[in-house]
Write an enzyme that holds these catalytic residues in place. Structure first.
Site, short mmCIF file in Angstrom:
data_model
loop_
_atom_site.label_atom_id
_atom_site.label_comp_id
_atom_site.label_asym_id
_atom_site.label_seq_id
_atom_site.Cartn_x
_atom_site.Cartn_y
_atom_site.Cartn_z
N ARG A 156 1.12 -1.11 0.09
CA ARG A 156 -0.43 -0.34 0.07
C ARG A 156 0.59 1.20 -0.05
O ARG A 156 0.12 2.37 0.24
CB ARG A 156 -0.74 0.01 1.52
N GLU A 158 -1.05 -15.12 -7.19
CA GLU A 158 -0.99 -14.81 -5.83
C GLU A 158 -0.82 -17.12 -5.85
O GLU A 158 -1.87 -17.27 -7.15
CB GLU A 158 -2.79 -15.05 -5.16
O1 0X9 Z 1 -3.27 -6.61 -1.07
C1 0X9 Z 1 -2.87 -6.99 -1.84
O2 0X9 Z 1 -1.84 -6.63 -1.67
C2 0X9 Z 1 -2.73 -8.72 -2.22
N1 0X9 Z 1 -3.21 -9.48 -2.23
S1 0X9 Z 1 -2.61 -10.65 -0.46
O3 0X9 Z 1 -2.93 -11.42 0.09
N2 0X9 Z 1 -1.61 -11.23 -1.06
O4 0X9 Z 1 -2.09 -9.11 0.14
C3 0X9 Z 1 -2.78 -8.55 -4.07
C4 0X9 Z 1 -2.53 -6.91 -4.67
C5 0X9 Z 1 -3.32 -6.58 -6.05
N3 0X9 Z 1 -2.71 -5.39 -6.96
C6 0X9 Z 1 -2.85 -4.28 -6.12
N4 0X9 Z 1 -4.21 -4.05 -5.03
N5 0X9 Z 1 -2.06 -3.29 -7.13
ZN ZN Z 2 0.80 -10.56 -0.39
#
Ligand code: 0X9
Ligand code: ZN
Length: 375
Positions: A215, A341
């Site tokens: 994030r 994933e």
């Molecule tokens: O939430 C995330 O950061 C990712 N899934 S996790 O379960 N590994 O945490 C997905 C990220 C997908 N990409 C973006 N949202 N930019």
């Molecule tokens: Zn992740």
């Protein structure tokens, strides 16, 4: 469900892709949880699917049986600690000096070396200047142990089995950074197996250290799905690229420049190949190419093992801004940026590592070949 998620540790919530939620419960929480589900009119079909405690205990034993051998080998029967990951990279650079170079991308907050390898075919020519680059990273999220293991398997294939991967190496250099968040990764080994974030303390919030690396990237930073609360698992950090680990990834992308055609970031779990955007439901201009490359990966895996992958833009899972994939495409113009994933869960029995990474490699290989065809 979202109210319950404040009380219980939900590992996943229902979304557009899957109606299934996963929650981590202590045995003494189970009865109250089931009752609350009933009170909220939530039907639950599955109940206990795994006794994590038992898996932890079993894997503890396996982890302890490991003793480093004189010639480091790709660890496939245990999850390597960060030291062992770096030692394996060093070993490859020493054993294959013509094709493998080991480089530091910087240091983590706690001072661990963010080591990566650059792997080529060792041919020096003017054409090298026009080589395309494929950048693979893993382990932004600490608890997703199969991701660094998969990245190491990619390194193993390209460095140690170069002849059978010549199609992937001709005209292409690979950059692989197997552990973006080593402080978090080590913390999951020693302290809290379910830790996700980095480990740098947050000013003014002594009890809640760490930032969600995925994030913290500098594209639409702070948008939907990224929390401003240090105590949340999706904390965005105090500023874009505020953490040394994400900054290192960003600087590496900047240094690679337009040669970089494919950024693949390994996460777990869920058998999904996700592409931008994560911050909005709108699709990027080049989404057909993204979808095409991801589909090549999914098809290759299904053909080989029968395992199915979802191929979709990240927003179909949930909106989450500040991800490294959005940043790769949006800020650096890397045309193919994909989050993979991986299968399983956060906790995978060590006996399954080998089959898992072998299957994932089939998909990674197929995606890379498609990129090489296209760019
Ligand atoms: O939430 C995330 O950061 C990712 N899934 S996790 O379960 N590994 O945490 C997905 C990220 C997908 N990409 C973006 N949202 N930019
Ligand atoms: Zn992740």
């Amino acid at each position: 469900m979202h109210t319950l998620s404040h009380t219980y540790d939900f590992l996943s919530l229902p979304n557009h892709v899957s109606p299934v939620a996963t929650v981590l419960l202590a045995p003494q929480q189970h009865a109250a949880f089931v009752q609350q589900l009933a009170e909220n009119n939530i039907t639950s079909t599955a109940t206990i699917t795994a006794d994590l405690g038992a898996i932890f205990d079993r894997d503890e034993q396996h982890q302890h049986y490991f003793s480093p051998s004189a010639v480091p080998q790709i660890p496939l029967d245990h999850f390597a600690r960060h030291d062992e990951i770096n030692a394996y990279l060093d070993h490859l650079a020493a054993a294959y000096p013509r094709t493998v170079r080991v480089i530091s991308a910087g240091r983590s907050h706690e001072g661990r070396d963010l080591r990566y390898v650059r792997i080529g075919d060792g041919k020096h020519s003017a054409a090298n200047d026009t080589k395309r680059v494929i950048f693979v990273d893993a382990g932004i999220h600490a608890r997703e142990w199969i991701a660094p293991a998969t990245a190491l398997y990619v390194v193993h294939q390209l460095a140690e089995l170069a002849a059978q991967n010549a199609d992937l190496l001709t005209g292409t250099d690979w950059i692989v950074l197997p552990c973006v968040n080593p402080d978090g990764y080590e913390y999951t080994h020693d302290n809290d197996r379910m830790w996700r974030k980095t480990r740098r303390p947050n000013a003014g919030s002594a009890r809640c250290p760490g930032t969600d690396g995925n994030r913290n990237f500098a594209y639409e930073w702070g948008g939907p799905g990224a929390s401003a609360n240090e105590c949340q698992d999706t904390y965005r950090g105090r500023a874009p690229l505020s953490e040394p680990e994400t900054l290192a990834v960003g600087e590496l992308m900047g240094a690679l420049g337009p040669a970089c055609k494919f950024y693949l970031t390994l996460h777990s779990y869920g058998n999904m190949l996700l592409y931008p955007w994560g911050y909005t439901h709108t699709l990027p201009d080049g989404w057909r190419d993204l979808h095409d490359v991801a589909s090549a990966g999914a098809q290759a895996i299904e053909l080989a093992t029968g395992s199915q992958y979802w191929v979709a833009s990240s927003a179909n899972l949930y909106l989450a801004a500040g991800g490294s994939d959005d940043y790769a495409l949006g800020e650096h113009g890397i045309p193919i940026a994909i989050t993979m994933e991986l299968p399983g869960g956060f906790v995978i029995p060590t006996a399954q590592i080998r089959a898992s990474v072998q299957e994932s490699w089939i998909g990674i290989r197929a995606m890379a070949l498609r990129v090489i065809e296209k760019y």
